[in-house]
Design an enzyme around this catalytic site. Structure first.
Site, PDB file in Angstrom:
ATOM      1  N   LYS A 114       0.815  -1.212   0.000  1.00 39.01           N
ATOM      2  CA  LYS A 114       0.000   0.000   0.000  1.00 39.01           C
ATOM      3  C   LYS A 114       0.847   1.259   0.000  1.00 39.01           C
ATOM      4  CE  LYS A 114      -4.034  -2.090   2.227  1.00 39.01           C
ATOM      5  NZ  LYS A 114      -4.948  -2.065   3.395  1.00 39.01           N
ATOM      6  N   LYS A 196      -8.579 -11.427  -6.847  1.00 33.53           N
ATOM      7  CA  LYS A 196      -9.730 -11.704  -5.987  1.00 33.53           C
ATOM      8  C   LYS A 196     -10.701 -10.532  -6.024  1.00 33.53           C
ATOM      9  CE  LYS A 196      -8.040  -9.822  -1.605  1.00 33.53           C
ATOM     10  NZ  LYS A 196      -7.806 -10.093  -0.164  1.00 33.53           N
ATOM     11  N   LYS A 199     -13.281  -5.153  -2.039  1.00 36.03           N
ATOM     12  CA  LYS A 199     -14.208  -4.093  -1.631  1.00 36.03           C
ATOM     13  C   LYS A 199     -13.818  -2.751  -2.220  1.00 36.03           C
ATOM     14  CE  LYS A 199     -13.813  -4.820   2.923  1.00 36.03           C
ATOM     15  NZ  LYS A 199     -13.038  -3.595   2.954  1.00 36.03           N
TER      16      LYS A 199
END
Length: 335
Positions: A114, A196, A199
């Protein structure tokens, strides 16, 4: 005593993978005779580690809580609350920072990923939030943390910190362990099956969100990636797009992906069946969500009661940790 704990960070929109992989297992694990044994919470503090819209964090927090109840999380049989409503989370966070090495958190894989993607200044909270996650876990005497592979490293950090604290300052925390969620198909983005479902995926991705309208779900599934083969077969390594559609169908119907493949002669037929199954699963959840959203006072009440119950469990843990580490755990006498 066994206690499992799962957190949901309101940094995006919940999708069908969250329902299958986390929400359903929580609902299945609930116990009327021990409602505090299954803990689900909205980890809103974790949503602050990256640039965010404050109003959207609040909106998503309520949305997530409402969806969890709509999906069967029963406040009479489990513990549901919002992380920031329980002050002990941040209080224990600092105490655990005093027992955690800088190198330990700097090596966290998600921090590396990140922080490497951010163009703006990296927030210190992005580095330290695994310690807050450890506090989330250790506050409640958690014994089991259902996680996927991407979060397993954080549970291992919580274990290491608990063992170190106990060895240095005396027995204080239960030592948790990561457990794989009950077997469920690993659902992927239907446009990019090598990834995957997420969200936080951008608009236009192949993610099936829990509150997407049926027509939108059908459009997304109709555009799902398949391949050029003539038959329908479950081969995740070589044909991930088709395998993902079969996994979706299995997740909704309870079947086996490989066995389901034999029932289809073409991809159009498969996509229609997947769309029908997804809509059939999500429509009742969406109807219940609409009922709950029309009466937000009920959800707020559930969260208030849950926070009070959570604090009653967490406060003794914090007192014990403060005393063990060398603080005066009680207020000094007045006068």
């Amino acid at each position: 005593m066994s206690r499992n704990l799962t957190g949901f960070t309101p940094s995006g929109r919940l999708h069908i993978g969250n329902l299958v992989g986390a929400m359903r297992p929580i609902a299945a694990a609930q116990r009327a005779d021990d409602p505090d044994a299954t803990v689900a919470f909205i980890s809103d503090l974790h949503a602050l580690t990256l640039d965010h819209d404050p109003a959207l964090v609040r909106e998503r927090t309520l949305e997530f809580a409402t969806l969890l109840i709509a999906a069967g999380i029963d406040p009479e049989r489990s513990l549901l609350f919002v992380q920031s409503h329980v002050a002990e989370h941040t209080e224990l966070h600092y105490l655990l920072e005093c027992a955690t090495g800088f190198g330990e958190v700097r090596r966290m894989i998600q921090f590396k990923e990140k922080s490497g993607r951010q163009e703006q200044q990296v927030r210190l909270s992005l580095l330290t939030y695994p310690v807050l996650m450890a506090a989330d876990i250790l506050l409640y005497g958690t014994t089991e943390v259902p996680v996927g592979a991407d979060q397993r490293q954080h549970v291992e950090l919580a274990r290491a910190v608990a063992e170190r604290f106990n060895a240095r300052y005396g027995p204080t925390f239960a030592v948790p362990r990561a457990v794989l969620p009950p077997v469920a198909p690993r659902l992927r983005d239907v446009f990019r099956p090598e990834e995957k479902m997420s969200k936080s995926a951008p608009p236009g991705s192949g993610v099936l969100h829990l509150l997407d309208e049926p027509a939108a779900l059908r459009r997304t599934i109709a555009r799902a990636v398949t391949d050029s083969a003539a038959d329908v077969a479950y081969e995740p390594e070589t044909r991930p797009g088709v395998a993902n559609l079969l996994a979706l169908l299995a997740a909704c119907t309870g079947g086996d992906p490989a066995e389901l493949a034999g029932g289809f002669t073409g991809y159009g037929e498969l996509k229609r069946a997947v769309a029908d199954a997804v809509v059939a699963v999500l429509e009742p959840l969406q109807q219940r969500y609409a009922e709950l959203a029309a009466d937000p006072g009920y959800v707020h009440g559930v969260l208030r009661d849950g926070a009070a119950r959570a604090s009653a469990i967490a406060a003794p843990t914090v007192r014990a940790a403060k005393q063990a580490i060398g603080l005066m755990a009680d207020q000094p006498p007045q006068g």
